[in-house]
Design an enzyme around this catalytic site. Structure first.
Site, PDB file in Angstrom:
ATOM      1  N   ARG A  45     -19.225 -47.363  24.753  1.00  0.00           N
ATOM      2  CA  ARG A  45     -20.387 -46.797  24.042  1.00  0.00           C
ATOM      3  C   ARG A  45     -20.061 -45.368  23.618  1.00  0.00           C
ATOM      4  NH1 ARG A  45     -23.803 -44.489  26.967  1.00  0.00           N
ATOM      5  NH2 ARG A  45     -24.287 -46.170  28.420  1.00  0.00           N
ATOM      6  N   TYR A  97     -35.129 -45.906   0.168  1.00  0.00           N
ATOM      7  CA  TYR A  97     -34.880 -47.270   0.658  1.00  0.00           C
ATOM      8  C   TYR A  97     -36.048 -47.711   1.553  1.00  0.00           C
ATOM      9  CZ  TYR A  97     -32.742 -51.067   3.258  1.00  0.00           C
ATOM     10  OH  TYR A  97     -32.494 -52.285   3.837  1.00  0.00           O
ATOM     11  N   ASP A 169     -28.152 -40.088   1.444  1.00  0.00           N
ATOM     12  CA  ASP A 169     -27.794 -41.489   1.669  1.00  0.00           C
ATOM     13  C   ASP A 169     -26.882 -41.885   0.502  1.00  0.00           C
ATOM     14  OD1 ASP A 169     -27.647 -44.276   1.702  1.00  0.00           O
ATOM     15  OD2 ASP A 169     -29.669 -44.512   2.509  1.00  0.00           O
ATOM     16  N   LYS A 194     -22.801 -52.338   2.671  1.00  0.00           N
ATOM     17  CA  LYS A 194     -22.713 -52.503   1.222  1.00  0.00           C
ATOM     18  C   LYS A 194     -21.271 -52.272   0.751  1.00  0.00           C
ATOM     19  CE  LYS A 194     -27.107 -52.876   2.042  1.00  0.00           C
ATOM     20  NZ  LYS A 194     -28.046 -51.789   1.961  1.00  0.00           N
TER      21      LYS A 194
HETATM   22  C1  LIG Z   1     -29.158 -51.304   2.893  1.00  0.00           C
HETATM   23  C2  LIG Z   1     -29.482 -49.873   2.856  1.00  0.00           C
HETATM   24  C3  LIG Z   1     -29.839 -49.163   4.019  1.00  0.00           C
HETATM   25  C4  LIG Z   1     -29.994 -49.847   5.360  1.00  0.00           C
HETATM   26  O1  LIG Z   1     -28.788 -50.297   5.850  1.00  0.00           O
HETATM   27  P1  LIG Z   1     -28.642 -51.563   6.850  1.00  0.00           P
HETATM   28  O2  LIG Z   1     -27.180 -51.619   7.046  1.00  0.00           O
HETATM   29  O3  LIG Z   1     -29.228 -52.743   6.152  1.00  0.00           O
HETATM   30  O4  LIG Z   1     -29.406 -51.208   8.092  1.00  0.00           O
HETATM   31  C5  LIG Z   1     -30.064 -47.811   3.903  1.00  0.00           C
HETATM   32  N1  LIG Z   1     -29.993 -47.172   2.720  1.00  0.00           N
HETATM   33  C6  LIG Z   1     -29.683 -47.821   1.580  1.00  0.00           C
HETATM   34  C7  LIG Z   1     -29.622 -47.064   0.315  1.00  0.00           C
HETATM   35  C8  LIG Z   1     -29.417 -49.181   1.609  1.00  0.00           C
HETATM   36  O5  LIG Z   1     -29.122 -49.823   0.466  1.00  0.00           O
END
Ligand SMILES: *Cc1c(COP(=O)(O)O)cnc(C)c1O
Length: 396
Positions: A45, A97, A169, A194
Protein backbone atom coordinates in the site's frame (compact mmCIF):
# COMPACT_ATOMS: atom_id res chain seq x y z
CA UNK A 1 16.34 14.33 -26.95
CA UNK A 2 12.90 14.18 -28.47
CA UNK A 3 9.89 13.50 -26.27
CA UNK A 4 9.33 10.04 -27.69
CA UNK A 5 12.91 8.94 -27.07
CA UNK A 6 12.83 10.40 -23.59
CA UNK A 7 9.54 8.69 -22.83
CA UNK A 8 10.59 5.26 -24.04
CA UNK A 9 13.83 5.41 -22.07
CA UNK A 10 12.19 6.77 -18.92
CA UNK A 11 10.88 3.22 -18.47
CA UNK A 12 13.82 1.46 -16.82
CA UNK A 13 15.23 -1.95 -17.69
CA UNK A 14 14.94 -4.19 -14.59
CA UNK A 15 18.23 -3.72 -12.69
CA UNK A 16 18.00 -7.19 -11.12
CA UNK A 17 17.52 -9.36 -14.20
CA UNK A 18 17.81 -7.11 -17.27
CA UNK A 19 14.17 -7.77 -18.16
CA UNK A 20 13.13 -5.29 -20.85
CA UNK A 21 9.54 -5.26 -19.64
CA UNK A 22 8.92 -3.91 -16.11
CA UNK A 23 8.41 -6.87 -13.72
CA UNK A 24 5.03 -7.15 -12.02
CA UNK A 25 5.79 -7.32 -8.30
CA UNK A 26 2.58 -9.07 -7.31
CA UNK A 27 3.27 -9.04 -3.56
CA UNK A 28 1.63 -7.51 -0.51
CA UNK A 29 4.68 -7.44 1.74
CA UNK A 30 8.51 -7.57 1.73
CA UNK A 31 10.85 -9.55 3.99
CA UNK A 32 12.84 -7.40 6.42
CA UNK A 33 16.35 -8.20 7.67
CA UNK A 34 15.59 -6.66 11.04
CA UNK A 35 12.67 -4.46 12.11
CA UNK A 36 12.72 -1.39 9.86
CA UNK A 37 15.70 -2.65 7.81
CA UNK A 38 14.57 -3.53 4.29
CA UNK A 39 15.38 -3.03 0.61
CA UNK A 40 13.31 0.16 0.34
CA UNK A 41 9.90 -1.52 0.44
CA UNK A 42 7.90 -2.81 3.38
CA UNK A 43 4.24 -2.99 2.36
CA UNK A 44 2.61 -2.56 -1.07
CA UNK A 45 0.00 0.00 0.00
CA UNK A 46 2.84 2.35 0.95
CA UNK A 47 5.06 1.56 -2.05
CA UNK A 48 5.30 -1.15 -4.68
CA UNK A 49 8.19 -1.44 -7.17
CA UNK A 50 5.92 -1.78 -10.24
CA UNK A 51 3.69 1.10 -9.16
CA UNK A 52 6.74 3.29 -8.49
CA UNK A 53 7.93 2.85 -12.08
CA UNK A 54 4.54 4.13 -13.26
CA UNK A 55 4.51 6.99 -10.74
CA UNK A 56 7.98 8.19 -11.74
CA UNK A 57 7.13 7.79 -15.42
CA UNK A 58 4.03 9.98 -15.27
CA UNK A 59 5.85 12.58 -13.17
CA UNK A 60 8.43 12.78 -15.99
CA UNK A 61 5.74 12.86 -18.67
CA UNK A 62 3.90 15.75 -17.03
CA UNK A 63 7.05 17.69 -16.17
CA UNK A 64 6.38 17.26 -12.43
CA UNK A 65 8.36 15.80 -9.56
CA UNK A 66 5.99 13.40 -7.80
CA UNK A 67 3.45 10.94 -9.14
CA UNK A 68 0.92 8.85 -7.27
CA UNK A 69 -1.20 6.08 -8.80
CA UNK A 70 -4.74 5.25 -7.67
CA UNK A 71 -7.41 2.63 -8.28
CA UNK A 72 -9.47 5.07 -10.39
CA UNK A 73 -9.55 8.64 -11.65
CA UNK A 74 -12.06 9.45 -8.95
CA UNK A 75 -9.85 7.98 -6.21
CA UNK A 76 -7.11 10.32 -7.48
CA UNK A 77 -9.48 13.33 -7.42
CA UNK A 78 -10.71 12.33 -3.96
CA UNK A 79 -7.14 12.38 -2.66
CA UNK A 80 -6.55 15.91 -3.95
CA UNK A 81 -9.69 17.11 -2.15
CA UNK A 82 -8.33 15.72 1.11
CA UNK A 83 -5.70 18.49 0.99
CA UNK A 84 -8.55 20.82 2.05
CA UNK A 85 -10.27 21.39 5.40
CA UNK A 86 -13.69 22.56 6.52
CA UNK A 87 -14.33 26.18 5.54
CA UNK A 88 -12.15 26.04 2.41
CA UNK A 89 -13.62 26.92 -0.97
CA UNK A 90 -13.13 25.47 -4.44
CA UNK A 91 -13.77 27.35 -7.69
CA UNK A 92 -14.45 24.74 -10.35
CA UNK A 93 -15.25 24.61 -14.05
CA UNK A 94 -19.04 24.47 -14.52
CA UNK A 95 -19.18 21.52 -16.91
CA UNK A 96 -16.90 19.44 -14.71
CA UNK A 97 -16.82 15.64 -15.14
CA UNK A 98 -20.06 14.27 -13.65
CA UNK A 99 -18.31 11.99 -11.16
CA UNK A 100 -16.20 14.87 -9.87
CA UNK A 101 -19.36 16.97 -9.47
CA UNK A 102 -20.97 14.15 -7.46
CA UNK A 103 -17.89 13.83 -5.24
CA UNK A 104 -17.47 17.59 -4.68
CA UNK A 105 -21.11 18.44 -4.09
CA UNK A 106 -22.60 15.31 -2.58
CA UNK A 107 -19.62 14.19 -0.48
CA UNK A 108 -17.32 17.12 0.32
CA UNK A 109 -19.98 19.83 0.83
CA UNK A 110 -21.07 17.69 3.79
CA UNK A 111 -17.64 18.18 5.36
CA UNK A 112 -17.88 21.97 5.09
CA UNK A 113 -16.04 22.49 1.80
CA UNK A 114 -17.84 24.95 -0.48
CA UNK A 115 -17.77 24.72 -4.25
CA UNK A 116 -18.57 27.45 -6.77
CA UNK A 117 -19.01 26.38 -10.38
CA UNK A 118 -18.20 28.99 -13.02
CA UNK A 119 -17.65 29.19 -16.78
CA UNK A 120 -13.85 29.14 -16.79
CA UNK A 121 -13.58 29.68 -20.55
CA UNK A 122 -13.75 33.34 -19.57
CA UNK A 123 -11.16 33.72 -16.79
CA UNK A 124 -12.81 36.90 -15.47
CA UNK A 125 -15.46 34.58 -14.00
CA UNK A 126 -12.75 32.94 -11.88
CA UNK A 127 -11.42 36.27 -10.65
CA UNK A 128 -14.97 37.21 -9.60
CA UNK A 129 -15.55 33.92 -7.78
CA UNK A 130 -12.29 33.71 -5.79
CA UNK A 131 -12.43 34.77 -2.11
CA UNK A 132 -9.82 34.64 0.67
CA UNK A 133 -11.26 31.21 1.58
CA UNK A 134 -10.53 29.77 -1.90
CA UNK A 135 -7.80 27.13 -1.64
CA UNK A 136 -8.24 25.31 -4.92
CA UNK A 137 -9.14 26.17 -8.52
CA UNK A 138 -10.23 23.12 -10.53
CA UNK A 139 -10.35 23.07 -14.32
CA UNK A 140 -10.66 20.59 -17.14
CA UNK A 141 -9.59 21.61 -20.63
CA UNK A 142 -10.99 20.36 -22.96
CA UNK A 143 -14.20 19.61 -21.04
CA UNK A 144 -16.69 16.83 -21.48
CA UNK A 145 -18.77 16.67 -23.66
CA UNK A 146 -18.70 20.11 -25.31
CA UNK A 147 -14.90 20.43 -25.46
CA UNK A 148 -14.66 23.86 -23.85
CA UNK A 149 -11.16 25.28 -23.58
CA UNK A 150 -9.73 27.25 -20.64
CA UNK A 151 -6.48 29.23 -20.71
CA UNK A 152 -4.29 27.28 -18.25
CA UNK A 153 -1.54 29.90 -18.02
CA UNK A 154 -4.02 32.71 -17.26
CA UNK A 155 -5.74 30.66 -14.55
CA UNK A 156 -2.38 29.70 -13.03
CA UNK A 157 -1.59 33.41 -12.62
CA UNK A 158 -4.91 33.97 -10.85
CA UNK A 159 -4.21 31.00 -8.57
CA UNK A 160 -0.76 32.29 -7.68
CA UNK A 161 -2.01 35.83 -7.02
CA UNK A 162 -4.67 34.44 -4.67
CA UNK A 163 -2.46 31.95 -2.89
CA UNK A 164 -4.38 28.88 -3.95
CA UNK A 165 -3.59 25.72 -5.92
CA UNK A 166 -4.55 25.16 -9.52
CA UNK A 167 -5.45 21.54 -10.32
CA UNK A 168 -5.98 20.56 -13.96
CA UNK A 169 -7.79 17.36 -14.89
CA UNK A 170 -5.68 16.55 -17.97
CA UNK A 171 -7.58 13.39 -18.93
CA UNK A 172 -8.89 14.59 -22.31
CA UNK A 173 -5.59 16.01 -23.58
CA UNK A 174 -3.04 13.65 -21.98
CA UNK A 175 0.56 14.78 -21.39
CA UNK A 176 1.39 13.91 -25.00
CA UNK A 177 -0.56 17.02 -26.01
CA UNK A 178 -0.60 19.32 -23.01
CA UNK A 179 1.53 19.71 -19.87
CA UNK A 180 -0.33 21.96 -17.40
CA UNK A 181 2.46 21.93 -14.77
CA UNK A 182 4.77 23.64 -17.29
CA UNK A 183 2.09 26.31 -17.77
CA UNK A 184 1.96 27.08 -14.04
CA UNK A 185 -0.52 24.56 -12.60
CA UNK A 186 0.33 22.96 -9.22
CA UNK A 187 -1.42 19.61 -9.59
CA UNK A 188 -2.47 17.44 -12.53
CA UNK A 189 -4.94 14.57 -12.19
CA UNK A 190 -5.78 11.88 -14.70
CA UNK A 191 -8.28 9.20 -15.30
CA UNK A 192 -5.63 6.83 -16.70
CA UNK A 193 -8.62 4.71 -17.71
CA UNK A 194 -8.73 6.84 -20.87
CA UNK A 195 -5.74 7.79 -23.07
CA UNK A 196 -2.89 6.75 -20.75
CA UNK A 197 -4.13 3.18 -20.50
CA UNK A 198 -5.48 3.58 -23.99
CA UNK A 199 -6.99 0.14 -24.59
CA UNK A 200 -10.30 0.23 -22.63
CA UNK A 201 -9.01 -2.55 -20.38
CA UNK A 202 -8.45 -0.99 -16.95
CA UNK A 203 -9.57 1.64 -14.42
CA UNK A 204 -6.81 3.83 -12.94
CA UNK A 205 -6.05 7.35 -11.73
CA UNK A 206 -3.00 9.55 -11.20
CA UNK A 207 -1.99 12.67 -9.31
CA UNK A 208 1.16 14.55 -10.32
CA UNK A 209 2.55 17.55 -8.48
CA UNK A 210 4.99 20.24 -9.44
CA UNK A 211 6.77 20.46 -6.11
CA UNK A 212 8.09 17.99 -3.58
CA UNK A 213 6.30 19.34 -0.53
CA UNK A 214 2.86 19.02 -2.12
CA UNK A 215 3.92 15.65 -3.54
CA UNK A 216 4.78 14.39 -0.06
CA UNK A 217 1.34 15.44 1.18
CA UNK A 218 -0.30 13.53 -1.70
CA UNK A 219 1.84 10.46 -0.96
CA UNK A 220 0.89 10.67 2.71
CA UNK A 221 -2.80 10.80 1.76
CA UNK A 222 -2.32 7.97 -0.74
CA UNK A 223 -0.97 5.72 1.99
CA UNK A 224 -3.44 7.00 4.61
CA UNK A 225 -6.53 6.52 2.42
CA UNK A 226 -5.19 3.47 0.62
CA UNK A 227 -6.96 3.79 -2.74
CA UNK A 228 -3.85 2.60 -4.59
CA UNK A 229 -3.41 0.99 -8.01
CA UNK A 230 -2.40 -2.68 -7.96
CA UNK A 231 0.82 -3.99 -9.54
CA UNK A 232 -0.81 -5.62 -12.57
CA UNK A 233 -2.87 -2.57 -13.51
CA UNK A 234 0.19 -0.37 -12.93
CA UNK A 235 2.02 -2.53 -15.46
CA UNK A 236 -0.84 -2.22 -17.96
CA UNK A 237 -0.75 1.58 -17.71
CA UNK A 238 3.04 1.56 -18.23
CA UNK A 239 2.55 -0.56 -21.34
CA UNK A 240 -0.16 1.78 -22.56
CA UNK A 241 2.07 4.83 -22.06
CA UNK A 242 4.81 3.30 -24.24
CA UNK A 243 2.66 4.08 -27.29
CA UNK A 244 0.85 7.16 -25.93
CA UNK A 245 2.44 9.71 -28.27
CA UNK A 246 1.82 7.60 -31.34
CA UNK A 247 -1.77 6.85 -30.40
CA UNK A 248 -2.74 10.39 -29.44
CA UNK A 249 -1.27 11.75 -32.66
CA UNK A 250 -3.45 9.39 -34.68
CA UNK A 251 -6.53 9.92 -32.48
CA UNK A 252 -6.15 13.68 -33.11
CA UNK A 253 -5.70 13.31 -36.88
CA UNK A 254 -8.74 11.01 -37.14
CA UNK A 255 -10.85 13.29 -34.93
CA UNK A 256 -10.01 16.33 -37.06
CA UNK A 257 -11.06 14.44 -40.21
CA UNK A 258 -14.32 13.42 -38.54
CA UNK A 259 -14.99 16.95 -37.24
CA UNK A 260 -14.41 18.46 -40.70
CA UNK A 261 -16.76 15.92 -42.27
CA UNK A 262 -19.47 16.61 -39.69
CA UNK A 263 -19.13 20.36 -40.09
CA UNK A 264 -20.14 20.27 -43.76
CA UNK A 265 -22.93 17.69 -43.37
CA UNK A 266 -26.43 19.14 -43.96
CA UNK A 267 -28.08 17.15 -41.11
CA UNK A 268 -25.54 18.25 -38.50
CA UNK A 269 -26.14 21.35 -36.40
CA UNK A 270 -23.20 22.19 -34.10
CA UNK A 271 -19.78 20.52 -34.08
CA UNK A 272 -17.61 20.79 -30.98
CA UNK A 273 -13.90 20.25 -31.58
CA UNK A 274 -11.09 22.58 -30.41
CA UNK A 275 -9.18 21.88 -33.61
CA UNK A 276 -11.76 23.68 -35.75
CA UNK A 277 -10.95 27.37 -36.33
CA UNK A 278 -14.64 28.11 -35.58
CA UNK A 279 -14.25 26.84 -31.96
CA UNK A 280 -14.59 29.69 -29.44
CA UNK A 281 -11.14 29.22 -27.89
CA UNK A 282 -9.35 27.54 -30.81
CA UNK A 283 -6.39 29.92 -30.50
CA UNK A 284 -5.87 29.14 -26.82
CA UNK A 285 -6.10 25.41 -27.56
CA UNK A 286 -3.56 25.78 -30.36
CA UNK A 287 -1.21 27.67 -28.04
CA UNK A 288 -1.36 25.32 -25.06
CA UNK A 289 -1.64 21.92 -26.74
CA UNK A 290 0.21 20.16 -29.57
CA UNK A 291 -2.98 18.79 -31.15
CA UNK A 292 -6.64 18.66 -30.22
CA UNK A 293 -7.32 15.12 -29.03
CA UNK A 294 -9.69 12.35 -30.03
CA UNK A 295 -13.07 13.50 -28.73
CA UNK A 296 -15.60 15.22 -31.01
CA UNK A 297 -19.20 16.09 -30.10
CA UNK A 298 -22.00 17.22 -32.37
CA UNK A 299 -25.73 17.86 -32.40
CA UNK A 300 -28.31 17.22 -35.11
CA UNK A 301 -30.54 19.74 -36.87
CA UNK A 302 -33.36 17.40 -35.90
CA UNK A 303 -32.76 17.95 -32.19
CA UNK A 304 -34.70 15.00 -30.81
CA UNK A 305 -33.84 12.06 -28.63
CA UNK A 306 -35.15 9.67 -31.31
CA UNK A 307 -32.78 11.09 -33.91
CA UNK A 308 -29.83 10.73 -31.52
CA UNK A 309 -30.80 7.18 -30.56
CA UNK A 310 -31.22 6.26 -34.21
CA UNK A 311 -27.68 7.52 -34.87
CA UNK A 312 -25.96 5.93 -31.86
CA UNK A 313 -27.58 2.57 -32.59
CA UNK A 314 -26.98 2.90 -36.33
CA UNK A 315 -23.18 3.02 -36.43
CA UNK A 316 -21.23 -0.16 -37.06
CA UNK A 317 -17.65 0.75 -36.11
CA UNK A 318 -18.45 3.25 -33.35
CA UNK A 319 -19.73 1.15 -30.42
CA UNK A 320 -22.22 2.55 -27.94
CA UNK A 321 -20.47 2.73 -24.56
CA UNK A 322 -19.46 5.17 -21.85
CA UNK A 323 -15.78 6.09 -21.55
CA UNK A 324 -13.28 7.20 -24.18
CA UNK A 325 -9.62 7.20 -25.13
CA UNK A 326 -9.29 3.61 -26.33
CA UNK A 327 -8.11 2.10 -29.58
CA UNK A 328 -11.68 1.23 -30.64
CA UNK A 329 -14.06 4.05 -31.52
CA UNK A 330 -16.89 4.58 -29.04
CA UNK A 331 -19.85 6.90 -28.95
CA UNK A 332 -22.39 7.95 -26.39
CA UNK A 333 -25.56 9.99 -25.99
CA UNK A 334 -24.77 12.30 -23.03
CA UNK A 335 -28.39 13.42 -22.40
CA UNK A 336 -29.47 9.81 -21.95
CA UNK A 337 -26.27 8.38 -20.45
CA UNK A 338 -23.51 10.37 -18.72
CA UNK A 339 -25.56 13.55 -18.12
CA UNK A 340 -28.91 11.94 -17.34
CA UNK A 341 -28.95 13.04 -13.69
CA UNK A 342 -28.48 16.75 -14.52
CA UNK A 343 -31.76 18.75 -14.53
CA UNK A 344 -33.02 19.23 -18.11
CA UNK A 345 -32.79 23.02 -18.20
CA UNK A 346 -29.27 23.08 -16.76
CA UNK A 347 -28.21 20.33 -19.13
CA UNK A 348 -29.54 22.16 -22.21
CA UNK A 349 -27.97 25.45 -21.12
CA UNK A 350 -24.59 23.66 -21.00
CA UNK A 351 -25.05 22.66 -24.65
CA UNK A 352 -26.01 19.07 -23.83
CA UNK A 353 -29.10 19.14 -26.02
CA UNK A 354 -31.28 16.09 -26.74
CA UNK A 355 -29.47 15.21 -29.96
CA UNK A 356 -25.90 15.77 -28.71
CA UNK A 357 -23.62 12.86 -29.53
CA UNK A 358 -20.07 12.39 -28.22
CA UNK A 359 -17.56 10.44 -30.28
CA UNK A 360 -14.36 8.96 -28.94
CA UNK A 361 -12.55 8.64 -32.24
CA UNK A 362 -10.37 5.55 -32.23
CA UNK A 363 -7.48 4.30 -34.32
CA UNK A 364 -9.35 2.75 -37.23
CA UNK A 365 -8.72 4.32 -40.65
CA UNK A 366 -10.30 7.78 -40.81
CA UNK A 367 -12.10 7.12 -44.10
CA UNK A 368 -13.84 4.07 -42.60
CA UNK A 369 -14.94 6.09 -39.58
CA UNK A 370 -16.28 8.89 -41.78
CA UNK A 371 -18.14 6.36 -43.94
CA UNK A 372 -19.66 4.78 -40.82
CA UNK A 373 -20.88 8.17 -39.59
CA UNK A 374 -22.26 9.00 -43.01
CA UNK A 375 -24.32 5.81 -43.30
CA UNK A 376 -25.69 6.26 -39.74
CA UNK A 377 -26.64 9.90 -40.47
CA UNK A 378 -28.45 8.82 -43.61
CA UNK A 379 -30.74 6.43 -41.76
CA UNK A 380 -34.21 7.92 -41.95
CA UNK A 381 -34.68 8.56 -38.21
CA UNK A 382 -31.49 10.56 -37.85
CA UNK A 383 -32.65 12.77 -40.69
CA UNK A 384 -36.10 13.55 -39.40
CA UNK A 385 -38.84 12.25 -37.15
CA UNK A 386 -41.18 13.28 -39.99
CA UNK A 387 -39.60 10.57 -42.13
CA UNK A 388 -40.36 8.05 -39.45
CA UNK A 389 -44.04 9.05 -39.47
CA UNK A 390 -44.13 8.84 -43.25
CA UNK A 391 -42.47 5.47 -43.19
CA UNK A 392 -44.80 4.03 -40.58
CA UNK A 393 -47.78 5.36 -42.58
CA UNK A 394 -46.54 3.76 -45.75
CA UNK A 395 -46.05 0.51 -43.88
CA UNK A 396 -49.73 0.72 -43.09
C1 LIG B 1 -13.42 9.31 -16.67
C2 LIG B 1 -13.03 10.60 -16.09
C3 LIG B 1 -12.79 10.76 -14.71
C4 LIG B 1 -13.01 9.63 -13.73
O1 LIG B 1 -12.10 8.61 -13.89
P1 LIG B 1 -12.40 7.07 -13.51
O2 LIG B 1 -11.14 6.42 -13.89
O3 LIG B 1 -13.59 6.64 -14.30
O4 LIG B 1 -12.67 7.05 -12.04
C5 LIG B 1 -12.36 11.99 -14.27
N1 LIG B 1 -12.20 13.03 -15.11
C6 LIG B 1 -12.45 12.93 -16.43
C7 LIG B 1 -12.26 14.11 -17.29
C8 LIG B 1 -12.86 11.72 -16.96
O5 LIG B 1 -13.11 11.63 -18.28
Amino acid sequence: MSTNTELIHAIPVDPLTGAVSVPIYQTSTFVQEAPGINKGFDYSRTANPTRIVLENLVATLEGGVTGAAFASGLAAIDTVLKLLKAGDEIVAVDDIYGGAFRLFTHVYEKFGIHIKYVDTTDVVNIVDAVTPATRLIWIETPTNPTLKITDIEAVAKIARANNCWLCVDNTFASPALQQPLLLGADIVVHSATKYLGGHSDLIAGLVITKDNELGERIRFLQNAGGGILGPFDSWLVIRGIETLHLRVKQHSANALAVAKFLQQHPLVDKVYYPGLPTHKNHEIAARQSKAFGGVVSFSLKNDTEEAAISFVTGTRLFKLAESLGGVKSLLCHPAGMTHKSIPEEKRRAAGVVDSLIRLSVGLEDAEDLVADIEQALNKPDAASSENRKIRSLSLG
